[in-house]
Design a protein around this motif. Structure first.
Motif, PDB file in Angstrom:
ATOM      1  N   LEU A 116      -0.065   6.809  -3.007  1.00 60.17           N
ATOM      2  CA  LEU A 116      -0.374   7.718  -1.875  1.00 60.17           C
ATOM      3  C   LEU A 116      -0.903   7.306  -0.796  1.00 60.17           C
ATOM      4  O   LEU A 116      -0.984   7.637   0.357  1.00 60.17           O
ATOM      5  CB  LEU A 116      -1.047   9.020  -2.583  1.00 60.17           C
ATOM      6  N   LEU A 117      -2.010   6.492  -0.920  1.00 56.49           N
ATOM      7  CA  LEU A 117      -3.038   5.705  -0.005  1.00 56.49           C
ATOM      8  C   LEU A 117      -1.878   5.021   0.899  1.00 56.49           C
ATOM      9  O   LEU A 117      -2.053   5.260   2.150  1.00 56.49           O
ATOM     10  CB  LEU A 117      -3.789   4.716  -0.903  1.00 56.49           C
ATOM     11  N   TYR A 118      -0.949   4.134   0.413  1.00 54.56           N
ATOM     12  CA  TYR A 118      -0.050   3.833   1.300  1.00 54.56           C
ATOM     13  C   TYR A 118       0.911   4.550   2.161  1.00 54.56           C
ATOM     14  O   TYR A 118       1.191   4.455   3.412  1.00 54.56           O
ATOM     15  CB  TYR A 118       0.751   2.717   0.683  1.00 54.56           C
ATOM     16  N   PHE A 119       1.299   5.857   1.495  1.00 55.16           N
ATOM     17  CA  PHE A 119       2.556   6.826   1.930  1.00 55.16           C
ATOM     18  C   PHE A 119       1.286   7.603   2.782  1.00 55.16           C
ATOM     19  O   PHE A 119       2.176   7.908   4.084  1.00 55.16           O
ATOM     20  CB  PHE A 119       2.603   7.639   0.795  1.00 55.16           C
ATOM     21  N   ASP A 120       0.398   7.751   2.546  1.00 56.51           N
ATOM     22  CA  ASP A 120      -0.414   9.008   3.698  1.00 56.51           C
ATOM     23  C   ASP A 120      -0.970   8.039   4.677  1.00 56.51           C
ATOM     24  O   ASP A 120      -1.153   8.797   5.702  1.00 56.51           O
ATOM     25  CB  ASP A 120      -1.286   9.603   2.752  1.00 56.51           C
ATOM     26  N   HIS A 121      -1.047   6.736   5.059  1.00 57.73           N
ATOM     27  CA  HIS A 121      -1.590   5.963   6.029  1.00 57.73           C
ATOM     28  C   HIS A 121      -0.859   4.813   6.300  1.00 57.73           C
ATOM     29  O   HIS A 121      -1.368   3.571   6.332  1.00 57.73           O
ATOM     30  CB  HIS A 121      -3.194   5.599   5.540  1.00 57.73           C
ATOM     31  N   PRO A 122       0.568   5.126   7.000  1.00 56.31           N
ATOM     32  CA  PRO A 122       1.420   3.968   6.995  1.00 56.31           C
ATOM     33  C   PRO A 122       0.819   3.165   8.158  1.00 56.31           C
ATOM     34  O   PRO A 122       1.332   2.016   8.355  1.00 56.31           O
ATOM     35  CB  PRO A 122       2.579   4.820   7.196  1.00 56.31           C
ATOM     36  N   GLU A 123      -0.041   3.828   9.089  1.00 59.00           N
ATOM     37  CA  GLU A 123      -0.296   3.069  10.293  1.00 59.00           C
ATOM     38  C   GLU A 123      -1.399   2.010   9.942  1.00 59.00           C
ATOM     39  O   GLU A 123      -1.846   0.951  10.787  1.00 59.00           O
ATOM     40  CB  GLU A 123      -0.989   3.789  11.457  1.00 59.00           C
ATOM     41  N   ASP A 124      -2.068   1.833   8.747  1.00 63.31           N
ATOM     42  CA  ASP A 124      -3.119   1.098   8.162  1.00 63.31           C
ATOM     43  C   ASP A 124      -2.733   0.215   7.390  1.00 63.31           C
ATOM     44  O   ASP A 124      -3.528  -0.810   7.061  1.00 63.31           O
ATOM     45  CB  ASP A 124      -4.376   2.012   7.721  1.00 63.31           C
ATOM     46  N   PHE A 125      -1.445   0.128   6.868  1.00 65.94           N
ATOM     47  CA  PHE A 125      -1.062  -1.076   5.859  1.00 65.94           C
ATOM     48  C   PHE A 125       0.248  -1.432   6.395  1.00 65.94           C
ATOM     49  O   PHE A 125       0.983  -0.863   7.077  1.00 65.94           O
ATOM     50  CB  PHE A 125      -0.833  -0.210   4.478  1.00 65.94           C
ATOM     51  N   SER A 126       0.360  -2.770   5.566  1.00 70.65           N
ATOM     52  CA  SER A 126       1.657  -3.374   5.961  1.00 70.65           C
ATOM     53  C   SER A 126       3.062  -2.589   5.756  1.00 70.65           C
ATOM     54  O   SER A 126       3.174  -1.633   5.044  1.00 70.65           O
ATOM     55  CB  SER A 126       1.760  -4.697   5.177  1.00 70.65           C
ATOM     56  N   ALA A 127       4.050  -2.870   6.601  1.00 69.08           N
ATOM     57  CA  ALA A 127       5.349  -2.325   6.268  1.00 69.08           C
ATOM     58  C   ALA A 127       5.903  -2.430   5.085  1.00 69.08           C
ATOM     59  O   ALA A 127       6.416  -1.697   4.463  1.00 69.08           O
ATOM     60  CB  ALA A 127       6.486  -2.923   7.281  1.00 69.08           C
ATOM     61  N   ASP A 128       5.766  -3.497   4.283  1.00 63.56           N
ATOM     62  CA  ASP A 128       6.224  -3.654   2.877  1.00 63.56           C
ATOM     63  C   ASP A 128       5.625  -2.775   1.906  1.00 63.56           C
ATOM     64  O   ASP A 128       6.011  -2.087   1.133  1.00 63.56           O
ATOM     65  CB  ASP A 128       6.180  -5.133   2.328  1.00 63.56           C
ATOM     66  N   LYS A 129       4.425  -2.428   2.063  1.00 64.72           N
ATOM     67  CA  LYS A 129       3.508  -1.768   1.274  1.00 64.72           C
ATOM     68  C   LYS A 129       3.858  -0.228   1.710  1.00 64.72           C
ATOM     69  O   LYS A 129       4.133   0.457   0.391  1.00 64.72           O
ATOM     70  CB  LYS A 129       2.009  -1.703   1.206  1.00 64.72           C
ATOM     71  N   VAL A 130       4.137   0.129   2.714  1.00 60.63           N
ATOM     72  CA  VAL A 130       4.591   1.557   3.133  1.00 60.63           C
ATOM     73  C   VAL A 130       5.886   1.732   2.556  1.00 60.63           C
ATOM     74  O   VAL A 130       6.218   3.001   2.068  1.00 60.63           O
ATOM     75  CB  VAL A 130       4.477   1.859   4.586  1.00 60.63           C
ATOM     76  N   SER A 131       6.776   0.715   2.755  1.00 59.96           N
ATOM     77  CA  SER A 131       8.340   0.892   2.448  1.00 59.96           C
ATOM     78  C   SER A 131       8.646   1.260   0.781  1.00 59.96           C
ATOM     79  O   SER A 131       8.918   2.106   0.364  1.00 59.96           O
ATOM     80  CB  SER A 131       9.104  -0.124   2.893  1.00 59.96           C
ATOM     81  N   ASN A 132       7.506   0.280   0.104  1.00 65.55           N
ATOM     82  CA  ASN A 132       7.727   0.460  -1.325  1.00 65.55           C
ATOM     83  C   ASN A 132       7.069   1.889  -1.874  1.00 65.55           C
ATOM     84  O   ASN A 132       7.560   2.392  -2.577  1.00 65.55           O
ATOM     85  CB  ASN A 132       6.833  -0.671  -1.964  1.00 65.55           C
ATOM     86  N   SER A 133       5.972   2.141  -0.976  1.00 62.78           N
ATOM     87  CA  SER A 133       5.382   3.544  -1.336  1.00 62.78           C
ATOM     88  C   SER A 133       6.271   4.767  -1.228  1.00 62.78           C
ATOM     89  O   SER A 133       6.235   5.791  -2.055  1.00 62.78           O
ATOM     90  CB  SER A 133       4.146   3.816  -0.493  1.00 62.78           C
ATOM     91  N   ILE A 134       7.257   4.543  -0.074  1.00 61.59           N
ATOM     92  CA  ILE A 134       8.153   5.612   0.197  1.00 61.59           C
ATOM     93  C   ILE A 134       9.255   5.642  -0.945  1.00 61.59           C
ATOM     94  O   ILE A 134       9.566   6.713  -1.397  1.00 61.59           O
ATOM     95  CB  ILE A 134       8.794   5.411   1.718  1.00 61.59           C
ATOM     96  N   GLU A 135       9.625   4.494  -1.342  1.00 61.71           N
ATOM     97  CA  GLU A 135      10.753   4.591  -2.533  1.00 61.71           C
ATOM     98  C   GLU A 135       9.949   5.186  -3.741  1.00 61.71           C
ATOM     99  O   GLU A 135      10.532   5.804  -4.593  1.00 61.71           O
ATOM    100  CB  GLU A 135      11.150   3.176  -2.771  1.00 61.71           C
ATOM    101  N   ASP A 136       8.822   4.738  -4.148  1.00 58.24           N
ATOM    102  CA  ASP A 136       8.072   5.189  -5.206  1.00 58.24           C
ATOM    103  C   ASP A 136       7.909   6.681  -5.209  1.00 58.24           C
ATOM    104  O   ASP A 136       8.067   7.448  -6.111  1.00 58.24           O
ATOM    105  CB  ASP A 136       6.768   4.482  -5.359  1.00 58.24           C
ATOM    106  N   ILE A 137       7.599   7.130  -4.060  1.00 60.48           N
ATOM    107  CA  ILE A 137       7.276   8.580  -4.035  1.00 60.48           C
ATOM    108  C   ILE A 137       8.647   9.442  -3.976  1.00 60.48           C
ATOM    109  O   ILE A 137       8.655  10.586  -4.634  1.00 60.48           O
ATOM    110  CB  ILE A 137       6.651   9.098  -2.738  1.00 60.48           C
ATOM    111  N   LYS A 138       9.555   9.180  -3.509  1.00 58.97           N
ATOM    112  CA  LYS A 138      11.028   9.716  -3.457  1.00 58.97           C
ATOM    113  C   LYS A 138      11.322   9.599  -4.942  1.00 58.97           C
ATOM    114  O   LYS A 138      11.861  10.766  -5.665  1.00 58.97           O
ATOM    115  CB  LYS A 138      11.889   9.086  -2.522  1.00 58.97           C
ATOM    116  N   ARG A 139      11.362   8.473  -5.915  1.00 60.96           N
ATOM    117  CA  ARG A 139      11.716   8.589  -7.191  1.00 60.96           C
ATOM    118  C   ARG A 139      10.619   9.409  -8.170  1.00 60.96           C
ATOM    119  O   ARG A 139      11.040   9.966  -8.641  1.00 60.96           O
ATOM    120  CB  ARG A 139      11.488   6.991  -7.743  1.00 60.96           C
TER     121      ARG A 139
END
Length: 291
Positions: free
Chosen positions: A151-174
Motif C-alpha cells: 500500500l505504501l507503493y500503491f498510495d505514493h506512486p510519485e515517490d517510488f520506482s515504476a517497478d515497485k508501483v507496477s508490482n503494487s498495482i498487480e498485488d492490490i488487484k489480486r
C-alpha cells in the motif's frame, strides 16, 4: 524443549498471579521484576474486563517495566498514546516509544513506526524511512506488514520506482479480487481518483458496493460522501441519504453528522429530504486495524 520450560512456567505463574491477586505482583515489581511490572500493565490494559480496565494504571506499570528494560512495555506505552486511551496522549510520544522498541528489534513497533512515518504523525513524513521499517519488520517475519508495504507503493506512486508501483498495482488487484478489505478500499479509491490506475468511476463504485456487503461500517459512509459531494459522480441526495442511513444502522456514529449536514443543506436549498427508516443502531465496537 526443556530449555524453554522454566521461562514458560514462570510466565504462566505471573499470569495467574496478575488475575488472582495483582498485589503479589506489585511487590515483585517493586523489587525490580520487569516481567511482573509488564504483567501488571497488561492486567490493567484489558479492555474487555471493565472491572479492572484502567489505562492510566497500565501506563504506570508499563513505564516501570520499560525502566527495568522490558522492550514489550515500550511498545505498549507507544500504543496507549497511538490509540488515545490515556490523558495527554500524543502521536509524538507514540513515535518516540515505538522507535525505541523498534531499534531493539520489536516487530510490532517497527510496523507502527513505519505507519507514523508514512503519514507524518508525531514526526516528519519520511516515506523512505517508512519503507525501511516496513521491510525490516517483514524480514523478521511479519506477514501482516507485507500488505502495508504494498500500500505504501500503491498510495505514493510519485515517490517510488515504476517497478515497485507496477508490482503494487498487480498485488492490490489480486488481493482485492481475493476479497481483502484493505486492498478493496485502496483499489476503489484509486479508480475514482484515477491514480495510480486509470480512472474508472464505475469500477470504483462497484467495488465500494461489494465492500458494503463485507464491511458496511465504512463503505456506506464513503458512498454517501461520494454522492453528497457530487464531484466524481453526479450528486444524488437520495442515494447519499440511503447510504448514510445504512451506515448509522451499522453503528457508525459519524454518519449522523453527514445526515445533519444533508438536512441543513435541504433547508438552505428548499430541497425535500426524506428521513431514512431504521437509522438507529448500537454503536459499533469494531475499530479499524493499523495494517
Amino acid at each position: 524443549m526443556a530449555y524453554f520450560l522454566p521461562s514458560a512456567f514462570a510466565a504462566a505463574i505471573l499470569g495467574f498471579l496478575a488475575v488472582s491477586d495483582p498485589r503479589v505482583l506489585e511487590v515483585s515489581a517493586g523489587m525490580g521484576s520487569a516481567s511482573a511490572a509488564k504483567w501488571l500493565g497488561d492486567h490493567y490494559n484489558r479492555y474487555e474486563n471493565k472491572k479492572v480496565y484502567d489505562p492510566e494504571e497500565a501506563l504506570h506499570w508499563f513505564k516501570r517495566a520499560a525502566d527495568l528494560g522490558n522492550v514489550d512495555a515500550l511498545y505498549e506505552i507507544g500504543d496507549l498514546h497511538f490509540r488515545a486511551t490515556i490523558e495527554g496522549h500524543t502521536y509524538k510520544t507514540a513515535y518516540a516509544y515505538y522507535r525505541r522498541a523498534a531499534e531493539d528489534d520489536h516487530i510490532g513497533a517497527m510496523h507502527q513506526l513505519a505507519m507514523l512515518l508514512e503519514f507524518g504523525h508525531g514526526t516528519d513524513k519520511d516515506l523512505p524511512a517508512a519503507e525501511h521499517w516496513f521491510k525490516k519488520a517483514i524480514e523478521l517475519g511479519s506477514e501482516l506488514t507485507e500488505l502495508n508495504l504494498t500500500l505504501l507503493y500503491f498510495d505514493h506512486p510519485e515517490d517510488f520506482s515504476a517497478d515497485k508501483v507496477s508490482n503494487s498495482i498487480e498485488d492490490i488487484k489480486r488481493l482485492a479480487k481475493e476479497g481483502d478489505i484493505y486492498a478493496m478500499y485502496a483499489l476503489a479509491s484509486a479508480y475514482i481518483a484515477g491514480e495510480p490506475v486509470s480512472k474508472d468511476v464505475d469500477k470504483g463504485l462497484s467495488i465500494y458496493l461489494d465492500l458494503a456487503e463485507k464491511d458496511p461500517y465504512y463503505a456506506h459512509v464513503t458512498l454517501g460522501e461520494i454522492y453528497l459531494a457530487g464531484e466524481s459522480v453526479e450528486a444524488d441526495y437520495e442515494k447519499a441519504l440511503d447510504h448514510f442511513g445504512k451506515a448509522i444502522h451499522a453503528g457508525i456514529l459519524s454518519a449522523h453528522y453527514h445526515l445533519a449536514e444533508m438536512h441543513e443543506l435541504a433547508s438552505v436549498s428548499n430541497r425535500t429530504i426524506r428521513k431514512p427508516l431504521n437509522t438507529t443502531g448500537n454503536p459499533s465496537t469494531r475499530s479499524p486495524s493499523a495494517g
